[in-house]
Design a protein around this motif. Structure first.
Motif, PDB file in Angstrom:
ATOM      1  N   PHE B  95     -11.696   3.647   6.943  1.00  0.00           N
ATOM      2  CA  PHE B  95     -12.295   3.812   5.400  1.00  0.00           C
ATOM      3  C   PHE B  95     -11.655   3.440   4.072  1.00  0.00           C
ATOM      4  O   PHE B  95     -11.859   2.967   3.300  1.00  0.00           O
ATOM      5  N   ASP B  96     -10.074   3.981   4.143  1.00  0.00           N
ATOM      6  CA  ASP B  96      -9.257   3.415   3.241  1.00  0.00           C
ATOM      7  C   ASP B  96      -8.316   2.136   3.369  1.00  0.00           C
ATOM      8  O   ASP B  96      -7.690   1.436   2.778  1.00  0.00           O
ATOM      9  N   GLY B  97      -8.024   2.118   4.801  1.00  0.00           N
ATOM     10  CA  GLY B  97      -7.048   1.235   5.524  1.00  0.00           C
ATOM     11  C   GLY B  97      -7.515  -0.213   5.197  1.00  0.00           C
ATOM     12  O   GLY B  97      -6.803  -1.228   4.906  1.00  0.00           O
ATOM     13  N   ARG B  98      -8.860  -0.522   5.709  1.00  0.00           N
ATOM     14  CA  ARG B  98      -9.460  -1.668   5.698  1.00  0.00           C
ATOM     15  C   ARG B  98      -9.631  -2.279   4.150  1.00  0.00           C
ATOM     16  O   ARG B  98      -9.238  -3.321   3.938  1.00  0.00           O
ATOM     17  N   PRO B  99     -10.172  -1.382   3.077  1.00  0.00           N
ATOM     18  CA  PRO B  99     -10.160  -1.854   1.776  1.00  0.00           C
ATOM     19  C   PRO B  99      -8.712  -2.191   1.197  1.00  0.00           C
ATOM     20  O   PRO B  99      -8.502  -3.039   0.222  1.00  0.00           O
ATOM     21  N   LEU B 100      -7.403  -1.549   1.743  1.00  0.00           N
ATOM     22  CA  LEU B 100      -6.313  -1.731   1.172  1.00  0.00           C
ATOM     23  C   LEU B 100      -5.910  -3.208   1.468  1.00  0.00           C
ATOM     24  O   LEU B 100      -5.305  -3.891   1.144  1.00  0.00           O
ATOM     25  N   ALA B 101      -6.272  -3.397   3.209  1.00  0.00           N
ATOM     26  CA  ALA B 101      -5.914  -4.748   3.646  1.00  0.00           C
ATOM     27  C   ALA B 101      -6.660  -5.989   2.997  1.00  0.00           C
ATOM     28  O   ALA B 101      -6.171  -6.886   2.577  1.00  0.00           O
ATOM     29  N   MET B 102      -7.904  -5.678   2.567  1.00  0.00           N
ATOM     30  CA  MET B 102      -8.828  -6.380   1.754  1.00  0.00           C
ATOM     31  C   MET B 102      -8.179  -6.904   0.375  1.00  0.00           C
ATOM     32  O   MET B 102      -8.323  -8.066  -0.034  1.00  0.00           O
ATOM     33  N   GLN B 103      -7.392  -5.970   0.020  1.00  0.00           N
ATOM     34  CA  GLN B 103      -6.858  -6.111  -1.487  1.00  0.00           C
ATOM     35  C   GLN B 103      -5.530  -6.761  -1.307  1.00  0.00           C
ATOM     36  O   GLN B 103      -4.625  -6.789  -2.050  1.00  0.00           O
ATOM     37  N   GLY B 104      -5.197  -7.307  -0.061  1.00  0.00           N
ATOM     38  CA  GLY B 104      -3.935  -7.945   0.125  1.00  0.00           C
ATOM     39  C   GLY B 104      -2.886  -6.803   0.249  1.00  0.00           C
ATOM     40  O   GLY B 104      -1.513  -7.175   0.245  1.00  0.00           O
ATOM     41  N   ARG B 105      -3.066  -5.611   0.567  1.00  0.00           N
ATOM     42  CA  ARG B 105      -2.210  -4.496   0.572  1.00  0.00           C
ATOM     43  C   ARG B 105      -1.972  -3.910   2.197  1.00  0.00           C
ATOM     44  O   ARG B 105      -1.886  -2.624   2.483  1.00  0.00           O
ATOM     45  N   ALA B 106      -2.260  -4.598   3.095  1.00  0.00           N
ATOM     46  CA  ALA B 106      -1.986  -4.271   4.476  1.00  0.00           C
ATOM     47  C   ALA B 106      -0.837  -3.707   4.860  1.00  0.00           C
ATOM     48  O   ALA B 106      -0.771  -2.720   5.872  1.00  0.00           O
ATOM     49  N   SER B 107       0.201  -4.387   4.376  1.00  0.00           N
ATOM     50  CA  SER B 107       1.563  -3.602   4.712  1.00  0.00           C
ATOM     51  C   SER B 107       1.635  -2.155   4.153  1.00  0.00           C
ATOM     52  O   SER B 107       1.973  -1.317   4.908  1.00  0.00           O
ATOM     53  N   LEU B 108       1.025  -1.885   2.805  1.00  0.00           N
ATOM     54  CA  LEU B 108       1.112  -0.578   2.450  1.00  0.00           C
ATOM     55  C   LEU B 108       0.338   0.513   3.436  1.00  0.00           C
ATOM     56  O   LEU B 108       0.852   1.532   3.626  1.00  0.00           O
ATOM     57  N   ALA B 109      -0.995  -0.094   3.775  1.00  0.00           N
ATOM     58  CA  ALA B 109      -1.620   0.875   4.817  1.00  0.00           C
ATOM     59  C   ALA B 109      -1.139   0.904   6.085  1.00  0.00           C
ATOM     60  O   ALA B 109      -0.934   2.115   6.514  1.00  0.00           O
ATOM     61  N   LEU B 110      -0.341   0.115   6.545  1.00  0.00           N
ATOM     62  CA  LEU B 110       0.358   0.138   7.905  1.00  0.00           C
ATOM     63  C   LEU B 110       1.623   0.922   7.881  1.00  0.00           C
ATOM     64  O   LEU B 110       1.719   1.727   8.601  1.00  0.00           O
ATOM     65  N   VAL B 111       2.275   0.868   6.593  1.00  0.00           N
ATOM     66  CA  VAL B 111       3.378   1.710   6.400  1.00  0.00           C
ATOM     67  C   VAL B 111       3.304   3.244   6.249  1.00  0.00           C
ATOM     68  O   VAL B 111       3.675   3.927   6.872  1.00  0.00           O
ATOM     69  N   THR B 112       2.013   3.397   5.504  1.00  0.00           N
ATOM     70  CA  THR B 112       1.476   4.610   5.106  1.00  0.00           C
ATOM     71  C   THR B 112       1.257   5.405   6.517  1.00  0.00           C
ATOM     72  O   THR B 112       1.427   6.547   6.616  1.00  0.00           O
ATOM     73  N   ALA B 113       0.359   4.354   7.276  1.00  0.00           N
ATOM     74  CA  ALA B 113       0.008   5.182   8.629  1.00  0.00           C
ATOM     75  C   ALA B 113       1.150   5.522   9.441  1.00  0.00           C
ATOM     76  O   ALA B 113       0.921   6.538  10.049  1.00  0.00           O
ATOM     77  N   ALA B 114       2.171   4.473   9.565  1.00  0.00           N
ATOM     78  CA  ALA B 114       3.121   4.937  10.442  1.00  0.00           C
ATOM     79  C   ALA B 114       4.073   6.229  10.052  1.00  0.00           C
ATOM     80  O   ALA B 114       4.294   7.255  10.771  1.00  0.00           O
TER      81      ALA B 114
END
Lengths: 167, 503
Positions: B95-114
């Motif tokens: 829900f929020d991980g994909r929008p972050l990735a689409m904004q070029g912030r996939a790294s932030l989403a993955l680090v947050t998830a970890a």
């Protein structure tokens, strides 16, 4: 979807009735001094399965479940073809185990899947289709000491060579 | 203090070279499995259970628990980079991980998830260490009526809280329980339910046969039909400097979600039938509900990634609590772990804490070590996992089919069972098409061999009087809760109708 749902419910209801009948081979009531008979638990569970199928049929008739409201086909042509080719491939794989051995069947299944369904190059296909069964042979026969089915006698020379390497 | 001493011994045991190696391999395999669309912890544990017969039970369960852990972390990778959840437990992460990735912030989403996963796992581990010995001590006094009442409660939660079609859920539970009765009646010793008089059924139907059929063959057919190979990857740009900055941002903007997910996830995970998927969805919902700006959710906020990711890790540890202390699994994955313990000759339940203390504390210790290993391996190798995600599904799928069949044979050693795996797999695919939930059937086939004898022993104790379940102080409230849960969907329906009439 609508026709499929009621057909599946009917099939499962028939299976439930068969299970109820089969369970009656052992006593399904209470035996004094022994407790409930051996058929008690499966009989009543199968009866609940049958009742569930009836409830599913009622929901279908009233149109309350998503599948019962849908006029769409269960799968389109692509879906049916994919499931037929993949599911059929798995069935053929298991059927071949008693003919060409577990490892031979794995090699043929990988060959079929990678080359004909996946359209991968011959190089990659052969690398995986030959390499993986060899790795699995050493893992299961060597490390885990589990003998896999060896198929018909014509596969024996292959196994002799492999066992010579292993031991 | 005694608990801390046991825990220290457990951690030391899990740090032994063989166990540490298995944790690292397990976590890595789990991360990969979790990241693959369509595959989750339950598939990994079901398919790989047979190969664990190679090592002693203590190490085998550590390996499987590490896969479980890794898969929970891995689910986020495909949710963010592919927009397809690796498993149902990571649905809310998209829900929020994909929008972050689409904004070029996939790294932030993955680090947050970890980070959220790590905190969720740690909080849950502490809760687990505190509650497990207490619950096991209470459960030691349980007799057959109490155990049967607990079994009924486990099934009732599927009916009351599962959220699936009720008749189909009940069918699935009874189907699993009936399958468990095939073979011999353990009390009279007579053959029972030898289907179509095929001799192969005399040996019964092992839970692993159903689990591999459903989660190996069935799941692959489902994924192939659903995805049709149309998967596009978003590559995250990862660097050490960037990750440090992302960690700071993830901590600042994701702490609320992390906290909500960690606490809520654990308690939802403890409930049988609930597990990590509803835990993560509920945490996302609660985090959104109490947020200052709920509109940010769904557009790419780190809190929206943190809440479900902390929750799915926390819930997966929570689900282990009833499995180890009461012998009742809280999720399909723990049901398979429980089945594995039975194969290894262990009796799950409160006696385990007394009779197999080293095994239990070794496992609990390994939760802590796996959690640390998972966050480190995850962060260090995110680019590698993303690269592996680009592996065509036409390579992965046949490998899963092969592992399911050969692993199934290794566990069952009979071609009859291999055919059953294929039949269950194809059957599961079609049943899933019509919304039959299959997790209750897997849980039921594992619990069936415990539920039936306890019911029969209870009725024997009471000379056939079922009131035994309602007159004992512990069994009675459990039975009442179970009955309320079974009646809950009907009550909701009635309430809904009354409202309609009033309107």
């Amino acid at each position: 979807m609508r026709r499929g749902e009621i057909s599946l419910a009917g099939l499962l209801a028939l299976f439930s009735i068969y299970l109820m009948w089969k369970a009656t081979e052992l006593p399904i009531g209470y035996i004094r001094g022994q407790g409930p008979g051996g058929g008690f638990w499966p009989f009543w569970l199968s009866a609940v399965m049958l009742l569930s199928c009836i409830a599913i049929a009622i929901n279908w008739w009233r149109g309350t479940s998503p599948a019962s409201q849908s006029d769409e086909p269960l799968m389109d042509d692509f879906g049916w073809r994919t499931i037929f080719l993949v599911g059929g491939g798995v069935v053929a794989f298991v059927a071949l185990i008693s003919v060409v051995s577990m490892y031979g069947a794995i090699a043929l299944f990988l060959l079929y899947y990678l080359r004909f369904l996946g359209r991968h190059s011959w190089w990659l296909t052969l690398l995986i289709a030959i390499g993986l069964p060899i790795v699995l042979f050493f893992f299961f026969e060597g490390a885990m000491m589990i003998s896999m089915p060896q198929g018909m006698p014509f596969t024996q020379p292959f196994f002799d060579v492999m066992y010579d390497i292993l031991y | 203090m005694e608990t801390l001493s046991f825990l220290a011994d457990g951690v030391l045991l899990s740090l032994q070279p063989i166990n540490l190696m298995l944790i690292i391999i397990g976590v890595t395999v789990g991360l990969f499995i979790g990241a693959m669309p369509g595959l989750g912890s339950v598939n990994g544990v079901a398919i790989l259970l047979p190969i664990t017969f190679l090592v002693p039970p203590g190490s085998a369960i550590i390996f499987l628990a590490a896969i479980y852990y890794g898969a929970m972390y891995g689910g986020a990778i495909s949710s963010v980079t592919l927009g397809i959840p690796g498993a149902s437990t990571a649905v809310a992460t998209t829900f929020d991980g994909r929008p972050l990735a689409m904004q070029g912030r996939a790294s932030l989403a993955l680090v947050t998830a970890a980070i959220a996963s790590f905190v969720g796992g740690t909080v849950a581990n502490v809760f687990f260490t505190l509650f497990a010995p207490l619950l096991a001590t209470v459960a030691l006094s349980f007799g057959p009526p109490e155990i049967f009442a607990l079994m009924l409660l486990a099934f009732a939660t599927f009916v009351g809280l599962g959220g699936d079609d009720i008749p189909k859920t009940i069918f699935s539970i009874c189907f699993g329980l009936v399958l468990a009765t095939v073979g011999f009646d353990t009390i009279s010793g007579e053959p029972r339910l030898v289907l179509f008089d095929i001799d192969g059924f005399l040996r019964g139907i092992g839970f692993i046969v159903l689990a591999i059929g459903v989660y190996g063959i069935g799941e692959m057919l489902w994924t192939i039909e659903q995805t049709r190979g149309e998967i596009t990857t978003t590559n995250p740009k990862m660097s050490v400097k960037g990750m440090v900055a992302d960690t700071k941002e993830a901590t600042r903007r994701g702490w609320k979600g992390t906290m909500i997910g960690s606490f809520l996830g654990f308690f939802v995970g403890v409930l049988p039938a609930a597990g990590a998927t509803p835990g993560s969805l509920m945490s996302y919902g609660v985090a959104k509900m109490i947020a200052k700006n709920p509109k940010e959710y769904g557009t790419g906020t780190p809190d929206g990634v943190a809440a479900p990711e902390a929750a799915n890790n926390s819930a997966s540890t929570g689900a282990m609590l009833p499995m180890l202390t009461l012998g009742i699994p809280g999720s399909p994955t723990t049901a398979i772990l429980l089945g594995g313990m039975v194969i290894w000759g262990l009796t799950p339940g409160p006696r385990l804490f007394v009779d197999e203390s080293e095994f239990v504390w070794g496992l609990i210790g390994s939760f802590y070590v796996s959690n640390v290993a998972a966050v480190l391996i995850n962060l260090a190798f995110i680019p590698l996992f993303v690269w592996m995600l680009r592996m065509p599904f036409t390579i992965l799928a046949p490998l899963i089919f092969v592992l399911s069949i050969i692993g199934g044979f290794a566990a069952a050693r009979s071609m009859h069972d291999i055919w059953l795996i294929v039949i269950f797999g194809i059957g599961a695919f079609f049943m899933r098409k019509f919304d039959y939930p299959l997790a209750p059937a897997v849980l039921a086939i594992v619990l069936g061999p415990i539920a039936e004898p306890t019911l029969r022993q209870s009725l024997l104790l009471s000379s056939g009087d079922p009131s035994i379940f309602f007159t004992r102080p512990i069994a009675a409230p459990i039975m009442v809760i179970a009955i309320i849960l079974i009646l809950l969907p009907g009550l909701k329906l009635l309430r809904g109708k009354r409202k309609e009439v009033k309107a």
